[in-house]
Design an enzyme around this catalytic site. Structure first.
Site, short mmCIF file in Angstrom:
data_model
loop_
_atom_site.label_atom_id
_atom_site.label_comp_id
_atom_site.label_asym_id
_atom_site.label_seq_id
_atom_site.Cartn_x
_atom_site.Cartn_y
_atom_site.Cartn_z
CD GLU A 106 -2.54 5.51 6.57
OE1 GLU A 106 -2.71 5.46 5.67
OE2 GLU A 106 -2.82 4.91 7.41
CD GLU B 244 -4.19 -2.96 7.38
OE1 GLU B 244 -2.33 -2.76 6.81
OE2 GLU B 244 -4.62 -2.08 7.16
CB SER C 275 4.84 -1.95 12.43
OG SER C 275 4.21 -0.80 12.59
N GLY D 221 2.01 2.47 11.08
CA GLY D 221 2.73 2.93 10.99
C GLY D 221 3.87 3.16 12.22
CG ASN E 181 -1.85 1.38 1.13
OD1 ASN E 181 -1.80 1.80 0.30
ND2 ASN E 181 -2.25 2.18 2.74
CG HIS F 97 -6.41 1.36 4.93
ND1 HIS F 97 -6.19 2.55 6.06
CD2 HIS F 97 -5.02 0.77 4.89
CE1 HIS F 97 -4.62 2.16 6.19
NE2 HIS F 97 -4.33 1.63 5.67
CE LYS G 112 -0.29 2.77 4.83
NZ LYS G 112 0.07 3.48 6.34
P1 PGA Z 1 1.95 0.23 7.90
O1 PGA Z 1 0.53 0.10 7.16
O2 PGA Z 1 2.92 -1.39 7.53
O3 PGA Z 1 3.38 1.34 7.76
O4 PGA Z 1 2.01 0.25 9.43
C1 PGA Z 1 -0.01 -0.24 6.62
C2 PGA Z 1 -0.97 -0.26 6.36
O5 PGA Z 1 -1.84 0.74 7.19
O6 PGA Z 1 -2.02 -0.70 5.50
#
Ligand code: PGA
Length: 257
Positions: A99, A169, A215, A175, A10, A97, A12
């Site tokens: 976010e 998740e 992460s 993150g 992803n 997601h 982003k």
């Molecule tokens: P990350 O993000 O690996 O940076 O924690 C995962 C995600 O948002 O799908």
């Protein structure tokens, strides 16, 4: 029951268009001699979907996904992008997601509608579910996941269940570098599969692909994919670093062979 593992990147909003093309070329090079036994998917931002898809089309070894889609196929939705607009370029799409949920206040019903419209267009939805930090602290993880899974499975058929992927998740792990124990992720995967089994039967539930996200790095991925109920990973930060993403792919392939 064998499920094909998947590693999804992803990207982003981390890359320029030029950066996205450089990354995809680097991945192609690094993976050129690697036999891929898992699905590898990259999810660029909308403006880069067409060119990234064109770059990957010839070899067909890496699939392209979108990061979000609207639940209607057209209409007066300024700023939104529909399934028919992404369909020429993608075969996967992230849905719900955390976010996005936070940004546009997505409801569980909208997540369900997005999932349906993608399945109807032959695109694999990667549906993200997970608890917040406060829900985890209040010991409400099982309650949250149960409610999200039940909502997602509403109006779904046994056939459509086999056409989606769930990414668990925990929002507090995204993150942050703070990761859950692999055994607790495996328990959540088992919970999701039990809910699916109660609605669609055991065989259909065993076919459901469940990923872990939060992460994930080449150093943290091993224990998750060593769990038989976890079928791969959804990677954010590490997915825009070609060596790290390839390291994760190799680790997933080794653990799932
Ligand atoms: P990350 O993000 O690996 O940076 O924690 C995962 C995600 O948002 O799908």
């Amino acid at each position: 029951m064998t499920r094909k593992p998947a590693v999804v990147g992803n990207w982003k909003m981390e890359l320029s268009h030029k950066g996205a093309l450089e990354l995809v070329r680097a991945l192609k090079k690094l993976l050129a001699k690697v036999e891929l036994t898992c699905d590898v998917v990259v999810c660029p931002s909308y403006p880069s979907l067409a060119d990234v898809a064109a770059e990957l089309k010839k070899s067909g070894r890496i699939a392209v996904g979108a990061q979000h889609v609207h639940w209607e196929d057209k209409g007066p939705w300024t700023g939104q992008v529909s399934v028919t607009q992404i369909a020429p370029f993608v075969s996967w799409c992230i849905v719900g997601h955390s976010e996005q949920r936070e940004l546009v206040g997505l409801t569980e019903e909208e997540v369900r509608l997005q999932t349906h419209i993608l399945i109807n267009h032959g695109i694999i939805p990667i549906v993200c579910i997970g608890e917040t930090a406060s829900e985890q602290q209040a010991d409400r993880t099982v309650e949250k996941i149960t409610s999200q899974a039940n909502s997602l499975f509403q109006n779904l058929t046994r056939v459509s269940l086999s056409k989606l992927v769930i990414a668990y998740e925990p929002i507090w792990a995204i993150g942050t570098g703070v990761t859950p124990e692999a055994s607790s992720v495996a328990e959540i995967a088992l919970l999701i599969r039990k809910i699916a089994a109660s609605k669609f039967g055991n065989e259909a539930a065993q076919r459901l692909c469940i990923l872990y996200g939060g992460s994930v790095t080449p150093d943290t991925v091993g224990p998750y994919v060593a769990e038989p109920g976890i079928d791969g990973v959804l990677v954010g930060g590490a997915s825009v670093h070609p060596m790290q993403f390839v390291g994760i792919i190799k680790a997933v392939q080794e653990a799932t062979q």
